[in-house]
Design a protein around this motif. Sequence first.
Motif, PDB file in Angstrom:
ATOM      1  N   GLU A  24       0.909  -1.143   0.185  1.00  0.00           N
ATOM      2  CA  GLU A  24       0.052   0.070  -0.027  1.00  0.00           C
ATOM      3  C   GLU A  24       0.729   1.180  -0.063  1.00  0.00           C
ATOM      4  O   GLU A  24       0.415   2.365  -0.479  1.00  0.00           O
ATOM      5  CB  GLU A  24      -0.782  -0.084   1.357  1.00  0.00           C
ATOM      6  CG  GLU A  24      -1.850  -1.163   1.317  1.00  0.00           C
ATOM      7  CD  GLU A  24      -2.761  -1.071   2.495  1.00  0.00           C
ATOM      8  OE1 GLU A  24      -2.423  -0.285   3.437  1.00  0.00           O
ATOM      9  OE2 GLU A  24      -3.686  -2.093   2.407  1.00  0.00           O
ATOM     10  N   VAL A  25       1.899   1.258   0.243  1.00  0.00           N
ATOM     11  CA  VAL A  25       3.007   2.326   0.557  1.00  0.00           C
ATOM     12  C   VAL A  25       3.515   2.803  -0.862  1.00  0.00           C
ATOM     13  O   VAL A  25       3.897   1.692  -1.672  1.00  0.00           O
ATOM     14  CB  VAL A  25       4.355   2.143   1.384  1.00  0.00           C
ATOM     15  CG1 VAL A  25       5.322   3.348   1.376  1.00  0.00           C
ATOM     16  CG2 VAL A  25       3.864   1.696   2.782  1.00  0.00           C
ATOM     17  N   LEU A  26       3.264   3.964  -1.121  1.00  0.00           N
ATOM     18  CA  LEU A  26       3.495   4.562  -2.543  1.00  0.00           C
ATOM     19  C   LEU A  26       4.868   4.811  -2.807  1.00  0.00           C
ATOM     20  O   LEU A  26       5.569   4.535  -3.878  1.00  0.00           O
ATOM     21  CB  LEU A  26       2.477   5.610  -2.887  1.00  0.00           C
ATOM     22  CG  LEU A  26       1.059   5.491  -2.944  1.00  0.00           C
ATOM     23  CD1 LEU A  26       0.313   6.716  -3.388  1.00  0.00           C
ATOM     24  CD2 LEU A  26       0.983   4.449  -3.915  1.00  0.00           C
ATOM     25  N   ILE A  27       5.639   5.406  -1.646  1.00  0.00           N
ATOM     26  CA  ILE A  27       7.037   5.826  -1.964  1.00  0.00           C
ATOM     27  C   ILE A  27       7.630   5.595  -0.410  1.00  0.00           C
ATOM     28  O   ILE A  27       7.243   6.399   0.474  1.00  0.00           O
ATOM     29  CB  ILE A  27       7.187   7.277  -2.378  1.00  0.00           C
ATOM     30  CG1 ILE A  27       8.705   7.459  -1.992  1.00  0.00           C
ATOM     31  CG2 ILE A  27       6.427   8.280  -1.740  1.00  0.00           C
ATOM     32  CD1 ILE A  27       9.058   8.770  -2.700  1.00  0.00           C
ATOM     33  N   ARG A 163       5.615  18.149  -0.701  1.00  0.00           N
ATOM     34  CA  ARG A 163       6.857  17.975  -0.925  1.00  0.00           C
ATOM     35  C   ARG A 163       7.146  17.503  -2.389  1.00  0.00           C
ATOM     36  O   ARG A 163       6.429  17.066  -3.010  1.00  0.00           O
ATOM     37  CB  ARG A 163       7.185  16.491   0.104  1.00  0.00           C
ATOM     38  CG  ARG A 163       8.874  16.150  -0.082  1.00  0.00           C
ATOM     39  CD  ARG A 163       9.120  15.305   0.940  1.00  0.00           C
ATOM     40  NE  ARG A 163       8.787  13.885   0.338  1.00  0.00           N
ATOM     41  CZ  ARG A 163       9.367  12.829   0.790  1.00  0.00           C
ATOM     42  NH1 ARG A 163      10.335  12.882   1.551  1.00  0.00           N
ATOM     43  NH2 ARG A 163       8.995  11.648   0.118  1.00  0.00           N
ATOM     44  N   TYR A 164       8.228  17.963  -2.988  1.00  0.00           N
ATOM     45  CA  TYR A 164       8.529  17.882  -4.130  1.00  0.00           C
ATOM     46  C   TYR A 164      10.062  17.076  -4.225  1.00  0.00           C
ATOM     47  O   TYR A 164      10.871  17.618  -3.415  1.00  0.00           O
ATOM     48  CB  TYR A 164       8.682  18.988  -5.165  1.00  0.00           C
ATOM     49  CG  TYR A 164       7.406  19.843  -4.990  1.00  0.00           C
ATOM     50  CD1 TYR A 164       6.271  19.567  -6.111  1.00  0.00           C
ATOM     51  CD2 TYR A 164       6.962  20.751  -4.166  1.00  0.00           C
ATOM     52  CE1 TYR A 164       4.829  20.201  -6.002  1.00  0.00           C
ATOM     53  CE2 TYR A 164       6.060  21.363  -3.974  1.00  0.00           C
ATOM     54  CZ  TYR A 164       4.851  20.744  -5.070  1.00  0.00           C
ATOM     55  OH  TYR A 164       3.685  21.635  -4.806  1.00  0.00           O
ATOM     56  N   GLU A 179       3.857  12.102  -2.006  1.00  0.00           N
ATOM     57  CA  GLU A 179       4.226  10.507  -1.998  1.00  0.00           C
ATOM     58  C   GLU A 179       3.974   9.870  -3.498  1.00  0.00           C
ATOM     59  O   GLU A 179       4.006   8.649  -3.584  1.00  0.00           O
ATOM     60  CB  GLU A 179       3.591   9.807  -0.832  1.00  0.00           C
ATOM     61  CG  GLU A 179       4.101  10.336   0.488  1.00  0.00           C
ATOM     62  CD  GLU A 179       3.485   9.295   1.422  1.00  0.00           C
ATOM     63  OE1 GLU A 179       2.782   8.330   1.373  1.00  0.00           O
ATOM     64  OE2 GLU A 179       3.427   9.829   2.676  1.00  0.00           O
ATOM     65  N   THR A 180       3.505  10.562  -4.298  1.00  0.00           N
ATOM     66  CA  THR A 180       3.306  10.062  -5.555  1.00  0.00           C
ATOM     67  C   THR A 180       4.218  10.542  -6.676  1.00  0.00           C
ATOM     68  O   THR A 180       4.713  11.535  -7.034  1.00  0.00           O
ATOM     69  CB  THR A 180       1.844  10.787  -6.215  1.00  0.00           C
ATOM     70  OG1 THR A 180       0.992  10.556  -5.364  1.00  0.00           O
ATOM     71  CG2 THR A 180       1.509  10.227  -7.390  1.00  0.00           C
ATOM     72  N   ARG A 259       3.774   2.138  -9.240  1.00  0.00           N
ATOM     73  CA  ARG A 259       3.633   2.327 -10.709  1.00  0.00           C
ATOM     74  C   ARG A 259       1.954   2.991 -11.214  1.00  0.00           C
ATOM     75  O   ARG A 259       2.066   3.645 -11.917  1.00  0.00           O
ATOM     76  CB  ARG A 259       3.796   1.130 -11.742  1.00  0.00           C
ATOM     77  CG  ARG A 259       4.269   1.397 -12.922  1.00  0.00           C
ATOM     78  CD  ARG A 259       5.318   0.399 -13.772  1.00  0.00           C
ATOM     79  NE  ARG A 259       6.406   0.450 -13.162  1.00  0.00           N
ATOM     80  CZ  ARG A 259       7.501   1.099 -13.367  1.00  0.00           C
ATOM     81  NH1 ARG A 259       7.243   2.350 -14.364  1.00  0.00           N
ATOM     82  NH2 ARG A 259       8.638   1.382 -12.728  1.00  0.00           N
ATOM     83  N   ALA A 260       1.179   2.145 -10.539  1.00  0.00           N
ATOM     84  CA  ALA A 260      -0.242   2.356 -10.733  1.00  0.00           C
ATOM     85  C   ALA A 260      -0.549   3.834 -10.342  1.00  0.00           C
ATOM     86  O   ALA A 260      -1.248   4.418 -11.162  1.00  0.00           O
ATOM     87  CB  ALA A 260      -1.248   1.350  -9.968  1.00  0.00           C
ATOM     88  N   ALA A 261      -0.051   4.207  -9.231  1.00  0.00           N
ATOM     89  CA  ALA A 261      -0.285   5.485  -8.736  1.00  0.00           C
ATOM     90  C   ALA A 261       0.280   6.590  -9.901  1.00  0.00           C
ATOM     91  O   ALA A 261      -0.394   7.618 -10.107  1.00  0.00           O
ATOM     92  CB  ALA A 261       0.204   5.819  -7.499  1.00  0.00           C
ATOM     93  N   MET A 262       1.638   6.376 -10.410  1.00  0.00           N
ATOM     94  CA  MET A 262       1.885   7.144 -11.412  1.00  0.00           C
ATOM     95  C   MET A 262       0.993   7.115 -12.680  1.00  0.00           C
ATOM     96  O   MET A 262       0.907   8.350 -13.233  1.00  0.00           O
ATOM     97  CB  MET A 262       3.428   6.796 -11.602  1.00  0.00           C
ATOM     98  CG  MET A 262       4.186   7.640 -12.776  1.00  0.00           C
ATOM     99  SD  MET A 262       5.915   7.319 -13.026  1.00  0.00           S
ATOM    100  CE  MET A 262       5.866   5.524 -13.569  1.00  0.00           C
ATOM    101  N   GLU A 263       0.687   6.052 -13.173  1.00  0.00           N
ATOM    102  CA  GLU A 263      -0.168   5.956 -14.448  1.00  0.00           C
ATOM    103  C   GLU A 263      -1.333   6.800 -14.196  1.00  0.00           C
ATOM    104  O   GLU A 263      -1.818   7.601 -14.980  1.00  0.00           O
ATOM    105  CB  GLU A 263      -0.502   4.373 -14.627  1.00  0.00           C
ATOM    106  CG  GLU A 263       0.969   3.878 -15.021  1.00  0.00           C
ATOM    107  CD  GLU A 263       0.850   2.482 -15.322  1.00  0.00           C
ATOM    108  OE1 GLU A 263      -0.507   1.852 -15.227  1.00  0.00           O
ATOM    109  OE2 GLU A 263       1.710   1.764 -15.926  1.00  0.00           O
TER     110      GLU A 263
END
Length: 325
Positions: A24-27, A163-164, A179-180, A259-263
């Motif tokens: 579940e953790v994105l980053i 945050r960037y 976190e994306t 990867r799904a979050a990035m897409e």
Amino acid sequence: MAWRFLSVLAVVLILAAASSAADEVLIPRPAEAAAPALTFGEGYTQLFGDSNLRLHGDGKRVHISLDERTGSGFASQGAYLHGFFSASIKLPSDYAAGVVVAFYMSNGDVYEKTHDELDFEFLGNVSGKEWRVQTNVYGHGSTAVGREERYGLWFDPTEDFHRYAIHWTNRTIRFYIDETPIREVVRSERMGLQFPSKPMSLYATIWDGSSWATSGGRYKVDYKYAPYVAQFTDLLLRPDPDHHGAAGGEAMSLSSAQRAAMERARARHMTYGYCYDRARYPAPLPECSVGAEAAMYLPSGEARSSDRRRHGKRHRRAGGADAAL
């Protein structure tokens, strides 16, 4: 025997929970306790802007501003080959057309004609319209080629800090918002020297980009709203001395959830992609993989704005639905 069975069961449940949580953790967050953010005096130096750069909170927060006299900016004291670099940033509010806030890495002061650069460029807008963010990847002086992408944001960047981050290894470059992950560039033979490969310093600047930043220069900076103040905190420099891509404890590969979050982020919020700019590049650059999603973009590389605008409004009305990203 019962207690032994219960002990084994407890271990299995703990491991299963840990595995589920990891999915579940994105980053993975950098180990901040092990390597805290540096104060301004410990890691940075002022570039320009005299009194338009101000320190707060014992040097842990930096305000840079733009007025009729000058913009302002600062840079890291050192240069780094690979690592994890991030800042929490709050942008100027109200009318900010023509204003550019940049958080980026570069070695242009050392390699005038063959410099590398990785950018977050925040582009201001007129009142009532949102800031946009552009990412750039330039290697070996390839600014004429350009690898620009622009995005709308799923939050108001003037209301709070976000945050960037740039994660740069010898084989990948990733950009993150909160976190994306929003962009990944993978090194390939086709890119050759145009994949950044020389040590770079970290920079933050605010300046007048009236000639191009808002609607191609249609709207200029209006200094009656000055000073424009950009706030920076939690400035992290996490060099990767072994160049293995694990700076700050971050894994080298994106998980399936990341990867799904990035897409999703790219499908919902990317408003310009150089790979879809058929006017500039009749044949896409060699690293571009263009599929059916190209129909979402005009020949200029701009997203078909009517659909994207309705989609963005829907998510904002939902109270930050993209927080799930």
